[in-house]
Each structure stands twice: as structure tokens, then as C-alpha cells.
Design an enzyme around this catalytic site. Sequence first.
Site, PDB file in Angstrom:
ATOM      1  N   GLY A 131       0.747  -1.326   0.047  1.00 36.35           N
ATOM      2  CA  GLY A 131       0.339   0.478   0.502  1.00 36.35           C
ATOM      3  C   GLY A 131       0.829   1.486  -0.074  1.00 36.35           C
ATOM      4  O   GLY A 131       0.530   2.195  -0.416  1.00 36.35           O
TER       5      GLY A 131
ATOM      6  N   GLY B 234       4.186  -3.165  -3.595  1.00 40.06           N
ATOM      7  CA  GLY B 234       3.894  -3.681  -5.016  1.00 40.06           C
ATOM      8  C   GLY B 234       4.377  -2.438  -5.744  1.00 40.06           C
ATOM      9  O   GLY B 234       5.485  -2.078  -6.058  1.00 40.06           O
TER      10      GLY B 234
ATOM     11  N   CYS C 237     -12.380   2.447 -28.875  1.00 46.76           N
ATOM     12  CA  CYS C 237     -14.150   3.884 -29.050  1.00 46.76           C
ATOM     13  C   CYS C 237     -14.463   4.095 -28.268  1.00 46.76           C
ATOM     14  O   CYS C 237     -15.697   3.243 -27.368  1.00 46.76           O
ATOM     15  CB  CYS C 237     -14.842   3.294 -30.222  1.00 46.76           C
ATOM     16  N   GLU C 238     -13.970   4.798 -26.844  1.00 41.43           N
ATOM     17  CA  GLU C 238     -14.718   5.487 -25.745  1.00 41.43           C
ATOM     18  C   GLU C 238     -14.104   6.249 -25.191  1.00 41.43           C
ATOM     19  O   GLU C 238     -12.631   7.083 -25.364  1.00 41.43           O
ATOM     20  CB  GLU C 238     -14.184   4.022 -24.521  1.00 41.43           C
TER      21      GLU C 238
HETATM   22  C1  PLP Z   1      -3.158  -5.046  -4.472  1.00 41.39           C
HETATM   23  C2  PLP Z   1      -2.434  -5.888  -2.768  1.00 41.39           C
HETATM   24  C3  PLP Z   1      -0.869  -5.509  -2.775  1.00 41.39           C
HETATM   25  C4  PLP Z   1      -0.055  -4.456  -3.081  1.00 41.39           C
HETATM   26  O1  PLP Z   1      -0.618  -3.056  -2.789  1.00 41.39           O
HETATM   27  P1  PLP Z   1       0.643  -1.944  -3.422  1.00 41.39           P
HETATM   28  O2  PLP Z   1      -0.300  -0.445  -2.783  1.00 41.39           O
HETATM   29  O3  PLP Z   1       0.549  -2.506  -4.375  1.00 41.39           O
HETATM   30  O4  PLP Z   1       1.575  -2.183  -2.583  1.00 41.39           O
HETATM   31  C5  PLP Z   1      -0.474  -6.054  -1.049  1.00 41.39           C
HETATM   32  N1  PLP Z   1      -1.523  -7.027  -0.272  1.00 41.39           N
HETATM   33  C6  PLP Z   1      -2.506  -7.371  -0.934  1.00 41.39           C
HETATM   34  C7  PLP Z   1      -3.176  -8.222  -0.487  1.00 41.39           C
HETATM   35  C8  PLP Z   1      -3.067  -6.841  -2.290  1.00 41.39           C
HETATM   36  O5  PLP Z   1      -4.539  -6.422  -2.741  1.00 41.39           O
END
Ligand code: PLP
Length: 421
Positions: free
Chosen positions: A239, A275, A342-343
Site C-alpha cells: 500500500g 507492489g 471507441c470510448e
Molecule cells: C494489491 C495488494 C498488495 C499490493 O499493494 P500496493 O499498493 O501495490 O503495494 C498487497 N497485498 C494485497 C493483499 C493486495 O491485494
Amino acid sequence: MHHFHYKGQDLYCEQVPISEVAQEVGTPFYLYSHATLKQHYTAFDSAFKDIRHLTCFSVKSNSNLAILRLFASQGSGMDIVSGGELYRALKAGVEPEKIVYSGVGKRSEDLEYALESGILMFNVESTQEIQRLNEVAGSLGKKARIAIRVNPDVDPGTHPYIATGMRENKFGIDISEALEHYMAAAGMKNLLVSGVSCHIGSQLTELSPFVDALRRVKELIRKLNGAGIRIDYLDLGGGLGITYRDEAPPHPKEYANAIKPELTGSQLTLILEPGRVIVGNAGILVTTVLYTKTTSQKTFIIVDAAMNDLMRPSLYNSYHEIQPVKIAGNAKVMADIVGPICESGDFFAKGRQIQASGQGDLLAIMSAGAYGFSMSSTYNSRPRVCEVMAIGDKFYTIRARETYEDLVRGENIPDFLRKIS
Ligand SMILES: *Cc1c(COP(=O)(O)O)cnc(C)c1O
């Protein structure tokens, strides 16, 4: 820090002129910087080096095999949300005992696959899933290690589509009801209850929601210990946000410094599932200007990439910097940068001040490494674009551009439709 920069008039990725890649592979394409990927992974992971932890890269943010391989070689585990992501992680050489499996809708066959593969832990999200996992594990004669994903009811202060830890969201089990679910799971023969997990949302730019969530989870762990349930893993999810425009998210070091004091003296292994913060600013989408047109209302720059290649602007109305691959010193214009689909939702930017561009000019859509290619589709029967990784002065195609044949693979016209009457 990333490795996309101008030398003279030209935009480079590491020591590779981006126009050269375009010439070689055509457009559109995703381009990743190896040095940036590695540096971001290392900065994140090393921020936690003095505590017991496992970094599990979130495969859904970018699931290219070469990128997963790079992180695996740095010791990374993976956070997966499907059987397909497990397949990718294993194929990339990730050790199964470093894989955690999240998601509200795991199918029996995916649970089986993950049990057979020997993953570390299932982050389970409902009573029915807990029962299903217990059954599937029993039928295989295995024990499944679980964490219950709890919903701590914290507002992450992010876009509603990527807020996941509030009471109204579909994710996890309400933290105030978690104890009874833990008690039930602890009584199941084929489950090994050993973690608590949460993931409150994505693109967070403040630390306080993380700390709030962590404190609520710690409180739950105290209660569980009191009830005789031993917890070894605390999974705080992912996150952490990045800078797309002018956001000032905390550095991973600040993130770690906010979390570590909360865990002093504990024997818990902290699991992190980053991520976006690792891959987001390590990749760009490069596109060619096809046409420009000026209506009575607006100027449009029509490019060869579209919402099927990068969905974030259409889906979240999100902002991406757009930079010329060659600086021409032209006057700036105010334009909408749009794709061929086409959107009306097919746009990358609206009312953007940008260097006046003409047919054939290359544009770089920045910060596209996370939830870019991995969210792409073939809508409007557009083959998925290729992905390229630059390292030093070299570059490699890490996913070939799809062909028209790829587009129709598996499709079948049944006999009854073949007879032309
Ligand atoms: C999407 C997700 C992440 C990664 O989130 P980021 O914001 O990209 O760091 C980690 N854990 C779970 C369970 C997720 O669904």
C-alpha cells in the site's frame, strides 16, 4: 529515484536512448529500468533488515516473469492472488515457502495447487473459505498454515476503488469479530493458525493509517495469545504510495521507522507485500503520436496506446506525467492525450500543458510500472504490447508483442456455423 532522464534533448532509460528502443520494437511498449527495479526492492527490503521479516512482492502489480525473477534473485517472496500468479511465481524461481496467498475468492483447485506447491501461508478472508481450505487440505492429507485477513476499519485516505480496509469493503473479516473466527479455525484439524494479516489500501501517502492498522492488529494478537492461540506472522500488506505528480509519500525507511518501534521485543515475523512502491516508477509506456486535431472546444493528441494498455487514467482518473521522448523546444499547447479506442474514457490526460507534438513524435507516459501491463487487455482487438527491460546500455524484450493469431488463440467456430447455407 529512477533512471529515466534527459541527455541533451533525448529521453533515456539508463544508458539507452528510448527512441532507439522504439525503432527496434515499434510502439507502444512498456520499458522498465533494471537498476530502478533493483534499487527500489533493495531500499524497501533493507529498511527492515534489523527485524525478522519477509518481503513478498505483490505479483498483481507487475507479473512479468523477468521482473519476478529479478526480485526472487534478491531474496524476495511473493504475494499472490490467484493460481495463475502462483504459476508465474514458481516459474520465475520463487521459493514456495516465501509465498503468501491473498484474495477473497480462491477456488478449490487453486487452494489445492497452492497446498501441493507448499506455500508459506494462506491469508483467508471468510468463514466459508476457512471451511473450504480445511476440507481441501484434509483431502490432500496436508495442513494449511493460515492467517486471517482482518479488516481493521481504517480509512487509508486514497481512491475509493483502492481502499480495502474499511468496514464497507469486501475484504477480510471485521477485526471486532476476528477472535471467534480464530477460535473456530484453531479447532479445525487441517489448519495451522499462525498469522494475522491486513491490507488497508493502495497508494497511501501518510503513515498514520498503517500505524493505526498495526496497533489494532497487535491488540488482536494480544487477545489471541490470551486465548491460547499462538501467532508467528504479522502480515501488514502493501500500500505504500509513490509520486505520480506532486504527492510526497514517505520513503520506505520512514515507513519502516514508523513500524519497527511497534514491534520491539516481539517474536513475530513481519510480512510486507509491497507492489506499487517497488515497480511504479521503474516503468513507462512509450507511444507514438498518430494524429492531432483541434475542434472548436479542444486540441486532441491521438496516440497509438490506449486504455487497454494502461487502464489507470480511465479506471481511477489517475494522473500520469507525459513527457516528450525528444525535447524540441516547441511552444506548449493545452491538449487531451487520447487513444484510438471507441470510448470517451480512453484518455491518458485531459487539459494537459504539453510540448506541441506532431505526427510520429514519441511520448513517454511515466510511472506506468505498476498496474500497467498487468491490468492490460485486448479490448478493441488490440494485441497486448511488448515489454522491454533496459540494463546499462542494453535492452531486452521480456515479453513479445502479441500477434493477431494470439488474439484469436483458442477461439473456435463450431461446425454448425461453418456450413454456409
Ligand atoms: C494489491 C495488494 C498488495 C499490493 O499493494 P500496493 O499498493 O501495490 O503495494 C498487497 N497485498 C494485497 C493483499 C493486495 O491485494
